[in-house]
Design a protein around this motif. Structure first.
Motif, short mmCIF file in Angstrom:
data_model
loop_
_atom_site.label_atom_id
_atom_site.label_comp_id
_atom_site.label_asym_id
_atom_site.label_seq_id
_atom_site.Cartn_x
_atom_site.Cartn_y
_atom_site.Cartn_z
N ILE A 44 58.64 50.11 21.39
CA ILE A 44 57.32 50.65 21.74
C ILE A 44 56.22 49.82 21.11
O ILE A 44 55.21 49.50 21.76
N ILE A 45 56.39 49.43 19.86
CA ILE A 45 55.38 48.60 19.20
C ILE A 45 55.27 47.25 19.89
O ILE A 45 54.18 46.74 20.13
N PHE A 46 56.42 46.66 20.25
CA PHE A 46 56.41 45.37 20.95
C PHE A 46 55.67 45.49 22.28
O PHE A 46 54.87 44.62 22.63
N GLU A 47 55.93 46.57 23.03
CA GLU A 47 55.26 46.74 24.31
C GLU A 47 53.76 46.92 24.14
O GLU A 47 52.97 46.42 24.95
N GLU A 48 53.34 47.64 23.10
CA GLU A 48 51.91 47.82 22.86
C GLU A 48 51.24 46.49 22.54
O GLU A 48 50.17 46.16 23.08
N VAL A 49 51.85 45.71 21.67
CA VAL A 49 51.27 44.40 21.31
C VAL A 49 51.22 43.50 22.53
O VAL A 49 50.22 42.83 22.79
N LEU A 50 52.29 43.49 23.31
CA LEU A 50 52.32 42.68 24.52
C LEU A 50 51.23 43.11 25.49
O LEU A 50 50.56 42.27 26.11
N GLY A 51 51.01 44.41 25.62
CA GLY A 51 49.96 44.92 26.50
C GLY A 51 48.58 44.49 26.04
O GLY A 51 47.73 44.10 26.85
N TRP A 52 48.34 44.55 24.74
CA TRP A 52 47.02 44.16 24.22
C TRP A 52 46.77 42.67 24.38
O TRP A 52 45.63 42.22 24.37
N ILE A 53 47.83 41.89 24.53
CA ILE A 53 47.66 40.44 24.73
C ILE A 53 47.60 40.11 26.22
O ILE A 53 46.74 39.34 26.67
N MET A 54 48.49 40.72 27.02
CA MET A 54 48.62 40.33 28.42
C MET A 54 47.50 40.87 29.31
O MET A 54 47.06 40.17 30.23
N VAL A 55 47.02 42.08 29.08
CA VAL A 55 45.99 42.65 29.95
C VAL A 55 44.69 41.85 29.87
O VAL A 55 44.14 41.47 30.91
N PRO A 56 44.17 41.53 28.68
CA PRO A 56 42.96 40.69 28.66
C PRO A 56 43.20 39.31 29.26
O PRO A 56 42.32 38.76 29.93
N ALA A 57 44.39 38.75 29.05
CA ALA A 57 44.69 37.44 29.64
C ALA A 57 44.68 37.53 31.16
O ALA A 57 44.14 36.65 31.85
N PHE A 58 45.27 38.59 31.71
CA PHE A 58 45.29 38.78 33.16
C PHE A 58 43.88 38.96 33.72
O PHE A 58 43.52 38.37 34.75
N LEU A 59 43.05 39.76 33.03
CA LEU A 59 41.67 39.95 33.48
C LEU A 59 40.88 38.64 33.41
O LEU A 59 40.07 38.35 34.30
N TYR A 60 41.11 37.85 32.38
CA TYR A 60 40.42 36.57 32.26
C TYR A 60 40.84 35.62 33.38
O TYR A 60 40.01 34.91 33.95
N LEU A 61 42.13 35.63 33.72
CA LEU A 61 42.59 34.78 34.84
C LEU A 61 41.99 35.24 36.16
O LEU A 61 41.65 34.40 37.01
N LEU A 62 41.84 36.54 36.36
CA LEU A 62 41.17 37.04 37.56
C LEU A 62 39.72 36.56 37.61
O LEU A 62 39.21 36.16 38.66
N TYR A 63 39.06 36.61 36.46
CA TYR A 63 37.67 36.15 36.39
C TYR A 63 37.59 34.65 36.72
O TYR A 63 36.71 34.22 37.47
N LEU A 64 38.51 33.87 36.17
CA LEU A 64 38.51 32.43 36.45
C LEU A 64 38.77 32.17 37.94
O LEU A 64 38.15 31.27 38.53
N GLY A 65 39.65 32.95 38.54
CA GLY A 65 39.90 32.81 39.97
C GLY A 65 38.68 33.17 40.79
O GLY A 65 38.35 32.51 41.78
N TYR A 66 37.98 34.21 40.39
CA TYR A 66 36.75 34.62 41.07
C TYR A 66 35.70 33.51 41.00
O TYR A 66 35.04 33.19 41.98
N ARG A 67 35.58 32.91 39.82
CA ARG A 67 34.60 31.83 39.65
C ARG A 67 35.01 30.58 40.41
O ARG A 67 34.17 29.83 40.90
N ALA A 68 36.32 30.35 40.54
CA ALA A 68 36.80 29.13 41.20
C ALA A 68 36.51 29.15 42.70
O ALA A 68 36.19 28.12 43.28
N VAL A 69 36.62 30.32 43.33
CA VAL A 69 36.37 30.39 44.77
C VAL A 69 34.92 30.66 45.09
O VAL A 69 34.55 30.71 46.26
#
Length: 91
Positions: A44-69
């Motif tokens: 559970i701790i591993f999943e929480e840490v992974l979530g706190w790292i992966m969700v902002p990274a995913f949102l940032y990649l979406l933002y970069l994709g939005y800016r790219a197009v």
């Protein structure tokens, strides 16, 4: 050299007692339930840490994709508004 302590002195005996007291106690054996609970807690701790790292990274990649197009095309916005309108009408 000149004032060498004897091994049977009071000070030497206290040092031995302190050394024995400082020795770590043997580890307790855990049953299957405790092992399972610790594994679950670690997972559970591993999943929480992974979530706190992966969700902002995913949102940032979406933002970069939005800016790219260069933004969302007008046709895409019309499509999303139509989908949202259909979802609201169904309620």
């Amino acid at each position: 050299m000149f004032f060498k302590r004897k091994s049977d002195s009071v000070w030497a005996q206290e040092g031995e007692v302190a050394a024995q007291a400082a020795a770590p106690a043997p580890k307790e054996k855990l049953g299957w339930f405790e092992k399972r609970a610790r594994r679950r807690r670690r997972r559970i701790i591993f999943e929480e840490v992974l979530g706190w790292i992966m969700v902002p990274a995913f949102l940032y990649l979406l933002y970069l994709g939005y800016r790219a197009v260069g933004g969302i095309p007008k046709e895409g916005m019309d499509f999303f508004q139509e989908i949202i309108g259909l979802a609201m009408k169904s309620f």
